[in-house]
Design a protein around this motif. Sequence first.
Motif: not given
Length: 124
Positions: A36, A48-49, A60, A65, A69-70, A81, A106
Motif C-alpha cells: 500500500w 505505507v505497508a 510498515s 506503525k 495493519t496489513i 489495510l 518499500t
Amino acid sequence: QVQLVESGGGLVQVGGSLRLACEASGRAPSSYTMGWFRQTPEKERDFVAAIGWSGGRAVSADSVKGRFTISRDNAKNTVTLQMNRLRPEDTAVYYCAASYSPFPDTVAVNYKYWGQGTQVTVSS
C-alpha cells in the motif's frame, strides 16, 4: 498481468478507523508481494505497508506503525489495510500495488501493477 481494485476509502474524523481492501485478479495474484502506498498533490507516492506473498512477513512505515495493519487472504485474493487512530496527515489517495519482489518491498518503482486508488480524508 494482475488487476487490482481498491475499496473502502472515505471521510472519517480524527481518531477514527477505516479498512481498505484490494481485490486482485489475473495471473497468480497470490504469488506477488503486495503493498500500500499513498499520495497527496504535494508529495510523491509514499510507502505505507507491504506484505510478502505468504503473509508471513510484513513491514510498515514508521509514520503508521502501531496504527495500521496489513494482511492478506490468498484464498480470496484480497489484501487489507486496517487503519486505526487516523490523523489529518493520513489524508491521501491510497494505492494498492503488486511486486515480483520475494520480500515486502518499500520502493514504489519496484511495483509493477497498481490499482486506481481510493481517497481517504481525515477531518479534524
